[in-house]
Design a protein around this motif. Sequence first.
Motif, PDB file in Angstrom:
ATOM      1  N   PHE A 110       0.812  -1.243  -0.029  1.00 14.89           N
ATOM      2  CA  PHE A 110      -0.170  -0.063   0.066  1.00 14.89           C
ATOM      3  C   PHE A 110       0.893   1.194  -0.083  1.00 14.89           C
ATOM      4  O   PHE A 110       0.743   2.397  -0.833  1.00 14.89           O
ATOM      5  N   TYR A 111       2.007   1.172   0.820  1.00 12.60           N
ATOM      6  CA  TYR A 111       2.819   2.432   1.022  1.00 12.60           C
ATOM      7  C   TYR A 111       3.264   2.868  -0.376  1.00 12.60           C
ATOM      8  O   TYR A 111       3.559   4.112  -0.731  1.00 12.60           O
ATOM      9  N   TYR A 112       4.005   1.880  -1.237  1.00 11.35           N
ATOM     10  CA  TYR A 112       4.536   2.417  -2.319  1.00 11.35           C
ATOM     11  C   TYR A 112       3.741   2.869  -3.452  1.00 11.35           C
ATOM     12  O   TYR A 112       3.799   3.842  -4.179  1.00 11.35           O
ATOM     13  N   ARG A 113       2.368   2.255  -3.404  1.00 10.58           N
ATOM     14  CA  ARG A 113       1.337   3.070  -4.213  1.00 10.58           C
ATOM     15  C   ARG A 113       0.844   4.249  -3.873  1.00 10.58           C
ATOM     16  O   ARG A 113       0.842   5.353  -4.522  1.00 10.58           O
ATOM     17  N   ASP A 114       0.987   4.570  -2.471  1.00  7.70           N
ATOM     18  CA  ASP A 114       0.497   5.866  -1.826  1.00  7.70           C
ATOM     19  C   ASP A 114       1.666   6.837  -2.231  1.00  7.70           C
ATOM     20  O   ASP A 114       1.246   8.034  -2.771  1.00  7.70           O
ATOM     21  N   LYS A 115       2.896   6.410  -2.184  1.00  5.82           N
ATOM     22  CA  LYS A 115       3.891   7.277  -2.383  1.00  5.82           C
ATOM     23  C   LYS A 115       3.905   7.718  -4.109  1.00  5.82           C
ATOM     24  O   LYS A 115       4.478   8.831  -4.323  1.00  5.82           O
ATOM     25  N   LEU A 116       3.512   6.728  -4.980  1.00  3.52           N
ATOM     26  CA  LEU A 116       3.557   6.961  -6.347  1.00  3.52           C
ATOM     27  C   LEU A 116       2.250   7.531  -6.785  1.00  3.52           C
ATOM     28  O   LEU A 116       2.215   7.839  -8.116  1.00  3.52           O
ATOM     29  N   GLY A 117       1.302   7.631  -5.926  1.00  4.40           N
ATOM     30  CA  GLY A 117       0.040   8.133  -6.509  1.00  4.40           C
ATOM     31  C   GLY A 117      -0.786   7.100  -7.348  1.00  4.40           C
ATOM     32  O   GLY A 117      -1.596   7.700  -8.263  1.00  4.40           O
ATOM     33  N   ILE A 118      -0.554   5.907  -6.857  1.00  5.46           N
ATOM     34  CA  ILE A 118      -1.287   4.794  -7.702  1.00  5.46           C
ATOM     35  C   ILE A 118      -2.731   4.363  -6.901  1.00  5.46           C
ATOM     36  O   ILE A 118      -2.802   4.434  -5.744  1.00  5.46           O
ATOM     37  N   LYS A 119      -3.751   4.368  -7.680  1.00  3.38           N
ATOM     38  CA  LYS A 119      -4.919   3.971  -7.285  1.00  3.38           C
ATOM     39  C   LYS A 119      -5.370   2.626  -6.691  1.00  3.38           C
ATOM     40  O   LYS A 119      -4.753   1.971  -7.845  1.00  3.38           O
TER      41      LYS A 119
ATOM     42  N   PHE B 133      11.259  -8.513   1.945  1.00  4.33           N
ATOM     43  CA  PHE B 133      10.238  -8.554   0.679  1.00  4.33           C
ATOM     44  C   PHE B 133      10.519  -7.426  -0.293  1.00  4.33           C
ATOM     45  O   PHE B 133      11.052  -6.404   0.200  1.00  4.33           O
ATOM     46  N   TYR B 134      10.663  -7.405  -1.542  1.00  4.48           N
ATOM     47  CA  TYR B 134      10.827  -6.626  -2.609  1.00  4.48           C
ATOM     48  C   TYR B 134      10.312  -5.195  -2.216  1.00  4.48           C
ATOM     49  O   TYR B 134      10.744  -4.178  -2.587  1.00  4.48           O
ATOM     50  N   SER B 135       8.916  -5.333  -1.836  1.00  8.08           N
ATOM     51  CA  SER B 135       8.018  -4.205  -1.517  1.00  8.08           C
ATOM     52  C   SER B 135       8.463  -3.503  -0.357  1.00  8.08           C
ATOM     53  O   SER B 135       8.233  -2.370  -0.078  1.00  8.08           O
TER      54      SER B 135
END
Lengths: 363, 244
Positions: free
Chosen positions: A85-94, A325-327
């Motif tokens: 969830f974190y990397y998506r939030d940071k990159l603005g991914i819905k 983990f990768y993420s």
Amino acid sequence: MSYEINDVKTGINHAKGMNYHVHDIRAEMKKLEEEGEIKIGHIIGQYKEEEVMYGIKKKVPLDMHYQHKSCGQCANLPGVPRSNFYYRDKLGIKYYNDMQQTSCTAWNYHASGLGNLVQLASVAARNWHRAYEEGYNFTIHCVTSFGNYLEMRHLLVSNKELRDSVKKVLAKLGRELVIPEEIVHDSEIAYALRDKILAAADPERIEGIKGLRAVEHYGCHFFKQVSDDIIGGKRPIVVGGLASHLGVQMEEYSKWFMCCGFGFRHILVNREFTRSAQNIKLKAIKQEVDPDMILVNCTGCGTTFDKTQWIQKAVGEDYHYPVVFYSQLAALALGAHPFKEAGLNFHVTPVEPLLDKMGIAYN
Amino acid sequence: MSEENKNPVTEKIESTKGGHFYKEIMKDFRIKESLHGCLNCGTCVANCPAAAFYDYSPREVCQMIIEGDEETIEEYMKSKIWNCAQCYSCKYRCPKENSAADIVMAMREIAVREGLAAEALAGYTRIAKLVLTRGNQLAPDMLSPDAFPDWGPRMIELSSKKMEMREELFEGFPGMNVVDRAWAAEDYTIYEMQKIWEESGALEKVGTVFPFLVDIVQDDMEEKAEEMEAKIQEKKEKLEASKK
């Protein structure tokens, strides 16, 4: 003994066995769609094409991610979904963290034989339908789920009898069979987003990551169960590819292919097998590399590597390799708090020495 | 099985061999995709983690089906199939594209159906119950240090602090901070899962190993049926309307 990710890709890409038939699942799905046999959940929004076996292009969706979660991660390594969830939030991914999804039940199936193919495929199709009706691309956190959904897609496309049985079950739920255009694991997405992750990363964190030495281990169900839909060709590249892009020095070890010993049922009821398999893997890692960390993308393998190092003291070995983990690595690069946002404090093998080396505060 | 998917190797075997378990195994359509003749080369064994530690051999699995050797098949059905780690290393490396892992999976299904799996599945009750009553397979509560003493002292520490640690980690993520299941799947979702198990015949199969679980699931479903079936009816109508 470092290796270049691209060498692995080109060297193994077309090297499958002697009487293997090229199997283009996408062409078969298109035919069934035209015949009205199935619906396809087409990719929504931007995507990036990455090469799989035989040079076939896999479309990796870059936005609108339905988060099909891993029960093992959520229960045991919760820092992984949180990092996803974190990397998506940071990159603005819905993304959509749906509470109307179920486990894929493949762990149960492979461990116990309880269930059957109609049940397993219907559970898959119900989860796929949830992403379709909510208007998201189906993306998967767990490697067991990933292998299972690749297999279920293959079986549903190739077997009309199974397809009809599953359609009947789905009709009783008011649902229909919609097979996603692509079955995509989250580590494939993070790999496809590597440029964006690096561009958005905290320079101080990248400085700490640079030069760390790591080995990678991929879940068997990531690339052995259905091996022709894996980015990079026959040997996966996504975890090491992302890590080396962020500055990690990836190292090779002779037992990279070997199963971690999770074994689905063995981790529960036959852990002497798990510990013995780990002993072989860890010994090779220590003797040949002695890395700063072990990078993984699989729930079961992450659990096994993390939880089975301490007990090796019983056979006179002292292992202390943080399992990341990768993420979690991506989240750390993007500035995540290692405990509050990447959940590394849920790991049993201490991560503190690694964080110290990276210059990341954790208290 | 469509015409183009016919497999001359398994067809020849089917027409010439006998034995109860063998016949049951051959009914599974995956077998046709999993056997293309066997060179006896042993590549699968060399890559098999189970073969390294147990009296188990993926080469023997392929050979016993090709030979229709009921005695060896029975030996595997009764215990040896449970040694396989389901890692598919055999499938990945086999030059003939055989998959002993898939054959074993078909055999595990039959072992459960025929009442041969009780011993192998002892200790598996909690997972089966969770799948059928919560919609997912694992819960933080199941990972108690008592059950996993070999995971070391840090497990004890984690176990005692897991509630507050999860609260901190999942602040702002509803449904994630639960300890009796992996995430808080909705009741309607659990009902759908139970219905899949019932409609597919899988629940009946569960009854051969865990009969009490079938009662629990059926009671649970009955309790919710009226409300849930009304929701499903709404969904059906919506789906029909979308097709027009």
